[in-house]
Design a protein around this motif. Structure first.
Motif, PDB file in Angstrom:
ATOM      1  N   GLU A   1       0.847  -1.186   0.000  1.00 18.37           N
ATOM      2  CA  GLU A   1       0.000   0.000   0.000  1.00 18.37           C
ATOM      3  C   GLU A   1       0.884   1.238   0.000  1.00 18.37           C
ATOM      4  O   GLU A   1       2.055   1.186   0.420  1.00 18.37           O
ATOM      5  N   ALA A   2       0.353   2.339  -0.486  1.00 22.47           N
ATOM      6  CA  ALA A   2       1.121   3.585  -0.527  1.00 22.47           C
ATOM      7  C   ALA A   2       1.462   4.048   0.890  1.00 22.47           C
ATOM      8  O   ALA A   2       0.638   3.956   1.800  1.00 22.47           O
ATOM      9  N   ALA A   3       2.683   4.521   1.069  1.00 25.02           N
ATOM     10  CA  ALA A   3       3.141   5.072   2.353  1.00 25.02           C
ATOM     11  C   ALA A   3       3.155   6.584   2.219  1.00 25.02           C
ATOM     12  O   ALA A   3       4.152   7.186   1.810  1.00 25.02           O
ATOM     13  N   GLU A   4       2.034   7.214   2.516  1.00 24.96           N
ATOM     14  CA  GLU A   4       1.865   8.642   2.279  1.00 24.96           C
ATOM     15  C   GLU A   4       2.826   9.496   3.102  1.00 24.96           C
ATOM     16  O   GLU A   4       3.151  10.619   2.715  1.00 24.96           O
ATOM     17  N   ASP A   5       3.277   8.985   4.245  1.00 19.16           N
ATOM     18  CA  ASP A   5       4.129   9.773   5.130  1.00 19.16           C
ATOM     19  C   ASP A   5       5.611   9.632   4.822  1.00 19.16           C
ATOM     20  O   ASP A   5       6.457  10.216   5.512  1.00 19.16           O
ATOM     21  N   ALA A   6       5.973   8.874   3.781  1.00 17.40           N
ATOM     22  CA  ALA A   6       7.380   8.656   3.440  1.00 17.40           C
ATOM     23  C   ALA A   6       7.741   9.423   2.168  1.00 17.40           C
ATOM     24  O   ALA A   6       6.923   9.575   1.260  1.00 17.40           O
ATOM     25  N   ASP A   7       8.973   9.903   2.105  1.00 17.42           N
ATOM     26  CA  ASP A   7       9.476  10.645   0.949  1.00 17.42           C
ATOM     27  C   ASP A   7      10.203   9.675   0.014  1.00 17.42           C
ATOM     28  O   ASP A   7      11.264   9.153   0.379  1.00 17.42           O
ATOM     29  N   PRO A   8       9.682   9.415  -1.182  1.00 18.49           N
ATOM     30  CA  PRO A   8      10.336   8.457  -2.092  1.00 18.49           C
ATOM     31  C   PRO A   8      11.773   8.846  -2.424  1.00 18.49           C
ATOM     32  O   PRO A   8      12.627   7.971  -2.603  1.00 18.49           O
ATOM     33  N   ALA A   9      12.046  10.158  -2.496  1.00 17.56           N
ATOM     34  CA  ALA A   9      13.398  10.599  -2.865  1.00 17.56           C
ATOM     35  C   ALA A   9      14.440  10.186  -1.840  1.00 17.56           C
ATOM     36  O   ALA A   9      15.622  10.052  -2.161  1.00 17.56           O
ATOM     37  N   SER A  10      14.007   9.993  -0.602  1.00 15.21           N
ATOM     38  CA  SER A  10      14.958   9.594   0.444  1.00 15.21           C
ATOM     39  C   SER A  10      15.162   8.086   0.469  1.00 15.21           C
ATOM     40  O   SER A  10      16.034   7.591   1.192  1.00 15.21           O
ATOM     41  N   LEU A  11      14.370   7.364  -0.320  1.00 15.06           N
ATOM     42  CA  LEU A  11      14.413   5.905  -0.300  1.00 15.06           C
ATOM     43  C   LEU A  11      15.120   5.364  -1.534  1.00 15.06           C
ATOM     44  O   LEU A  11      14.637   4.455  -2.213  1.00 15.06           O
ATOM     45  N   THR A  12      16.267   5.933  -1.869  1.00 14.10           N
ATOM     46  CA  THR A  12      17.068   5.454  -2.980  1.00 14.10           C
ATOM     47  C   THR A  12      18.518   5.390  -2.523  1.00 14.10           C
ATOM     48  O   THR A  12      18.918   6.099  -1.601  1.00 14.10           O
ATOM     49  N   PRO A  13      19.333   4.535  -3.160  1.00 10.20           N
ATOM     50  CA  PRO A  13      20.744   4.466  -2.793  1.00 10.20           C
ATOM     51  C   PRO A  13      21.392   5.844  -2.823  1.00 10.20           C
ATOM     52  O   PRO A  13      21.133   6.651  -3.718  1.00 10.20           O
ATOM     53  N   ALA A  14      22.233   6.106  -1.830  1.00 11.90           N
ATOM     54  CA  ALA A  14      22.757   7.445  -1.619  1.00 11.90           C
ATOM     55  C   ALA A  14      24.136   7.644  -2.262  1.00 11.90           C
ATOM     56  O   ALA A  14      24.850   6.687  -2.552  1.00 11.90           O
ATOM     57  N   LEU A  15      24.475   8.895  -2.471  1.00 11.45           N
ATOM     58  CA  LEU A  15      25.793   9.286  -2.939  1.00 11.45           C
ATOM     59  C   LEU A  15      26.851   8.773  -1.970  1.00 11.45           C
ATOM     60  O   LEU A  15      26.697   8.865  -0.751  1.00 11.45           O
ATOM     61  N   ARG A  16      27.926   8.226  -2.494  1.00 10.31           N
ATOM     62  CA  ARG A  16      28.936   7.599  -1.654  1.00 10.31           C
ATOM     63  C   ARG A  16      29.912   8.599  -1.046  1.00 10.31           C
ATOM     64  O   ARG A  16      30.615   8.284  -0.090  1.00 10.31           O
ATOM     65  N   ARG A  17      29.971   9.780  -1.602  1.00  9.29           N
ATOM     66  CA  ARG A  17      30.883  10.805  -1.092  1.00  9.29           C
ATOM     67  C   ARG A  17      30.081  12.041  -0.727  1.00  9.29           C
ATOM     68  O   ARG A  17      28.925  12.189  -1.104  1.00  9.29           O
ATOM     69  N   ASP A  18      30.696  12.951  -0.007  1.00 16.05           N
ATOM     70  CA  ASP A  18      30.028  14.167   0.420  1.00 16.05           C
ATOM     71  C   ASP A  18      29.776  15.070  -0.791  1.00 16.05           C
ATOM     72  O   ASP A  18      30.708  15.419  -1.520  1.00 16.05           O
TER      73      ASP A  18
END
Length: 279
Positions: A87-104
């Motif tokens: 089901e859709a998670a309305e309270d979650a940000d999809p952009a934050s749920l992707t593999p992250a940049l490895r460096r600063d």
């Protein structure tokens, strides 16, 4: 909550993930099913919805954050989530749920500015500055992968990391071989993937845009450079366009700078996809 990097065969999955791909397919028997790719900050995994397809299909779209309950199985030698409920998670940000940049990212931005400042040729420096001074381009560098979600540097900010990596390799090569035209090589390396900013859409799916699918990032990049480097001498512009245009085609490279850019691009891409610890 289960993070993707910790999933194991025959384990129950319960967590919130981004849907980076959603396709409706049919089995050989004609039954509908959903083929998904799920992602979180730790990685990506394939998933399938076999039951209640009509009902569950209406609950979410590609690019949404979803709550998933399922089980991990091995299929074709790879782990795959068999989804039981979603089901859709309305309270979650999809952009934050992707593999992250490895460096600063700020550190990489600083390197980008440093490398651009190394260009002494006024016309080339102005051409590069036309892109690096564009806020939309800078945001795209920090938010897009280098080659789509399934390619090398396949995470938000991968485009920035790859650009800095290729430009650094080219700078070091020019210092080792002074006969190379370092300004031309450095400018081409900094702009070689600028077409990705038009080819790829936003996360978490990073789907190709219509023009990206039809034209590709090389063609789009050449068009952008021609539009923004109108004041550059024609012979220098031709050399710049040639190097950028050949960065995926070694056989087409007719200058040393174009050949070096090709190899630097290949080296950075392949090094980024090789697992740590491989022999």
């Amino acid at each position: 909550m289960t993070v993707i990097s910790e999933l194991a065969e025959d384990r129950t999955v319960e967590g919130v993930y981004a849907v980076t791909r959603k396709e409706r397919r049919r089995t050989r028997a004609g039954a509908p099913y959903l083929a998904l790719e799920l992602a979180d900050a730790s990685g990506r995994i394939e998933a399938r919805v076999w039951s209640d397809v009509e009902l569950l299909d209406r609950r979410f779209a590609e690019g949404d954050a979803v709550r998933v309950l399922g089980r991990v199985e091995r299929f074709g030698g790879r782990l795959q989530v068999q989804v039981r409920a979603v089901e859709a998670a309305e309270d979650a940000d999809p952009a934050s749920l992707t593999p992250a940049l490895r460096r600063d990212a700020d550190e990489l931005d600083g390197f980008l500015e440093f490398l651009a400042a190394e260009i002494a040729h006024p016309g080339l420096a102005t051409a590069v500055g036309a892109f690096l001074g564009d806020g939309e381009v800078r945001r795209a560098l920090r938010s897009l992968p280098a080659a789509g979600a399934d390619g090398h540097h396949g995470y938000a900010g991968g485009l920035l990391e790859h650009t800095v990596g290729v430009a650094t390799l080219c700078r070091e090569t020019a210092q080792l071989h002074p006969r190379l035209r370092s300004d031309l090589l450095l400018a081409a390396s900094l702009l070689h993937d600028v077409g990705r900013t038009l080819e790829l859409g936003p996360g978490p799916a990073f789907r190709q845009t219509d023009e990206g699918r039809l034209l590709g990032h090389v063609h789009l990049g050449l068009r952008l450079i021609e539009e923004r480097a109108r004041g550059l001498e024609q012979d220098v512009l031709a050399e710049l366009l040639h190097a950028v245009g050949c960065h995926h085609d070694r056989q087409a490279a007719k200058t040393a700078e174009a050949a070096v850019l090709y190899h630097a691009n290949q080296l950075d891409a392949q090094a980024a996809t090789r697992p740590v610890g491989d022999d």
